[in-house]
Design a protein around this motif. Structure first.
Motif, PDB file in Angstrom:
ATOM      1  N   PRO A 206     -10.416  21.034   3.316  1.00  0.00           N
ATOM      2  CA  PRO A 206     -10.130  20.830   1.888  1.00  0.00           C
ATOM      3  C   PRO A 206     -11.277  21.378   1.028  1.00  0.00           C
ATOM      4  CG  PRO A 206     -10.940  18.796   2.834  1.00  0.00           C
ATOM      5  CD  PRO A 206     -10.856  19.772   3.964  1.00  0.00           C
ATOM      6  N   PRO A 207     -10.952  21.838  -0.158  1.00  0.00           N
ATOM      7  CA  PRO A 207     -11.999  22.406  -1.017  1.00  0.00           C
ATOM      8  C   PRO A 207     -12.881  21.351  -1.691  1.00  0.00           C
ATOM      9  CG  PRO A 207      -9.899  22.480  -2.134  1.00  0.00           C
ATOM     10  CD  PRO A 207      -9.621  21.971  -0.760  1.00  0.00           C
ATOM     11  N   ARG A 208     -12.432  20.092  -1.685  1.00  0.00           N
ATOM     12  CA  ARG A 208     -13.214  19.005  -2.310  1.00  0.00           C
ATOM     13  C   ARG A 208     -12.772  17.687  -1.669  1.00  0.00           C
ATOM     14  NH1 ARG A 208      -9.185  20.240  -6.227  1.00  0.00           N
ATOM     15  NH2 ARG A 208      -7.825  18.442  -6.618  1.00  0.00           N
ATOM     16  N   GLY A 209     -13.453  16.615  -2.029  1.00  0.00           N
ATOM     17  CA  GLY A 209     -13.084  15.301  -1.517  1.00  0.00           C
ATOM     18  C   GLY A 209     -11.818  14.783  -2.191  1.00  0.00           C
ATOM     19  N   LEU A 210     -11.388  13.593  -1.758  1.00  0.00           N
ATOM     20  CA  LEU A 210     -10.225  12.986  -2.408  1.00  0.00           C
ATOM     21  C   LEU A 210     -10.547  12.719  -3.877  1.00  0.00           C
ATOM     22  CD1 LEU A 210      -8.984  10.362   0.234  1.00  0.00           C
ATOM     23  CD2 LEU A 210      -7.942  12.560  -0.366  1.00  0.00           C
ATOM     24  N   ASP A 211      -9.536  12.793  -4.684  1.00  0.00           N
ATOM     25  CA  ASP A 211      -9.742  12.620  -6.131  1.00  0.00           C
ATOM     26  C   ASP A 211      -9.758  11.129  -6.492  1.00  0.00           C
ATOM     27  OD1 ASP A 211      -9.779  15.403  -6.787  1.00  0.00           O
ATOM     28  OD2 ASP A 211      -7.614  15.428  -6.419  1.00  0.00           O
ATOM     29  N   THR A 212     -10.886  10.695  -7.020  1.00  0.00           N
ATOM     30  CA  THR A 212     -10.970   9.305  -7.476  1.00  0.00           C
ATOM     31  C   THR A 212     -10.257   9.179  -8.825  1.00  0.00           C
ATOM     32  OG1 THR A 212     -13.104   9.808  -8.486  1.00  0.00           O
ATOM     33  CG2 THR A 212     -13.148   8.771  -6.305  1.00  0.00           C
ATOM     34  N   LEU A 213      -9.774   7.976  -9.078  1.00  0.00           N
ATOM     35  CA  LEU A 213      -9.066   7.687 -10.328  1.00  0.00           C
ATOM     36  C   LEU A 213      -9.766   6.543 -11.043  1.00  0.00           C
ATOM     37  CD1 LEU A 213      -5.476   7.733  -8.781  1.00  0.00           C
ATOM     38  CD2 LEU A 213      -6.472   9.519 -10.223  1.00  0.00           C
ATOM     39  N   ASN A 214      -9.676   6.534 -12.356  1.00  0.00           N
ATOM     40  CA  ASN A 214     -10.246   5.424 -13.116  1.00  0.00           C
ATOM     41  C   ASN A 214      -9.462   4.156 -12.801  1.00  0.00           C
ATOM     42  OD1 ASN A 214     -12.161   7.011 -14.371  1.00  0.00           O
ATOM     43  ND2 ASN A 214     -10.848   7.481 -16.116  1.00  0.00           N
ATOM     44  N   VAL A 215     -10.191   3.079 -12.542  1.00  0.00           N
ATOM     45  CA  VAL A 215      -9.540   1.833 -12.170  1.00  0.00           C
ATOM     46  C   VAL A 215     -10.165   0.679 -12.960  1.00  0.00           C
ATOM     47  CG1 VAL A 215     -11.078   1.620 -10.167  1.00  0.00           C
ATOM     48  CG2 VAL A 215      -8.943   0.336 -10.202  1.00  0.00           C
ATOM     49  N   GLU A 216      -9.347  -0.263 -13.355  1.00  0.00           N
ATOM     50  CA  GLU A 216      -9.829  -1.455 -14.068  1.00  0.00           C
ATOM     51  C   GLU A 216      -9.201  -2.694 -13.452  1.00  0.00           C
ATOM     52  OE1 GLU A 216      -8.974  -1.232 -18.233  1.00  0.00           O
ATOM     53  OE2 GLU A 216     -10.385   0.433 -18.577  1.00  0.00           O
ATOM     54  N   VAL A 217     -10.008  -3.761 -13.314  1.00  0.00           N
ATOM     55  CA  VAL A 217      -9.461  -5.054 -12.897  1.00  0.00           C
ATOM     56  C   VAL A 217      -9.340  -5.904 -14.157  1.00  0.00           C
ATOM     57  CG1 VAL A 217      -9.794  -7.131 -11.515  1.00  0.00           C
ATOM     58  CG2 VAL A 217     -10.452  -4.895 -10.592  1.00  0.00           C
ATOM     59  N   ARG A 218      -8.114  -6.295 -14.471  1.00  0.00           N
ATOM     60  CA  ARG A 218      -7.861  -7.055 -15.700  1.00  0.00           C
ATOM     61  C   ARG A 218      -7.330  -8.444 -15.339  1.00  0.00           C
ATOM     62  NH1 ARG A 218      -4.495  -2.344 -19.018  1.00  0.00           N
ATOM     63  NH2 ARG A 218      -6.159  -0.782 -19.031  1.00  0.00           N
ATOM     64  N   ASN A 219      -7.601  -9.380 -16.201  1.00  0.00           N
ATOM     65  CA  ASN A 219      -7.115 -10.762 -16.012  1.00  0.00           C
ATOM     66  C   ASN A 219      -7.452 -11.289 -14.617  1.00  0.00           C
ATOM     67  OD1 ASN A 219      -5.885 -10.633 -18.621  1.00  0.00           O
ATOM     68  ND2 ASN A 219      -4.186  -9.489 -17.686  1.00  0.00           N
ATOM     69  N   ASP A 220      -8.670 -11.016 -14.169  1.00  0.00           N
ATOM     70  CA  ASP A 220      -9.230 -11.494 -12.895  1.00  0.00           C
ATOM     71  C   ASP A 220      -8.688 -10.800 -11.648  1.00  0.00           C
ATOM     72  OD1 ASP A 220     -10.907 -13.231 -14.145  1.00  0.00           O
ATOM     73  OD2 ASP A 220      -9.490 -14.912 -14.068  1.00  0.00           O
TER      74      ASP A 220
END
Ligand code: FES
Length: 188
Positions: free
Chosen positions: A154-168
């Motif tokens: 692969p030309p790069r690593g896996l693509d990370t995504l923005n993630v948020e934990v909401r309401n605990d």
């Protein structure tokens, strides 16, 4: 002897102004007649291009994926389908699969999200328990649990995504796709 002006004489005295008003009114009416179909017709044709958002997205573009309770700190990653409204040129298909993500929780309970699409040519990678790695079934690209590539396919690593934990315990991910086959992570 008092000189009088007939109405015809007055009109003949102001022809340029009258002509201007008539022409101005004609241009105004013509402009409105032309603009109305353009506005409504243009809106019709551009409509599919303007509606790009998934029905599951919030106003920030994040989609609810699952609960933190389904992940073990330091445990294996889990895959989740991402559903939403998919749209081709003119048709919207509600609640269909639009991609997949892997979520993993570190010991400190922080959550990481990867797009499951292989950055080589776009196949969906699998998490293999025995190898404790992500492996792509198409051409054997391999990635460690941090998403870094373990071989040169692969030309790069896996693509990370923005993630948020909401309401605990709610995990929300900003799902995006990126161009395959490039070393750079380019949103598409
Ligand atoms: S698409 Fe994954 S290795 Fe080629």
């Amino acid at each position: 002897m008092t000189e009088t002006h007939s109405p015809d004489a007055t009109e003949q005295a102001n022809p340029p102004r009258r002509n201007f008003l008539v022409k101005f009114a004609a241009v105004l009416v013509g402009g409105v007649i032309t603009a109305v179909p353009l506005v409504f017709g243009g809106g019709f044709f551009l409509n599919p291009l303007l509606k790009k958002k998934s029905s599951d997205e919030d106003s920030d573009g994040f989609t609810f994926i699952g609960s933190t309770n389904s992940l073990l700190p330091g445990g294996p990653p889990r895959s989740y389908k991402v559903t939403g409204a998919k749209q081709d040129a003119w048709t919207t298909y509600a609640e269909t699969a639009i991609g997949a993500v892997y979520l993993k929780m570190d010991e400190d309970r922080s959550v990481t999200a990867f797009n499951a699409s292989c950055p080589h040519l776009g196949c969906t990678v699998n998490y293999k328990t025995d190898a404790n790695a992500f492996i792509c079934p198409c051409h054997d690209s391999s990635f460690n649990l941090d998403g870094e590539r373990s071989n040169e396919i692969p030309p790069r690593g896996l693509d990370t995504l923005n993630v948020e934990v909401r309401n605990d315990n709610e995990i929300w991910v900003k799902f995006e796709n990126f161009r395959a086959g490039t070393a750079e992570k380019i949103p598409v």
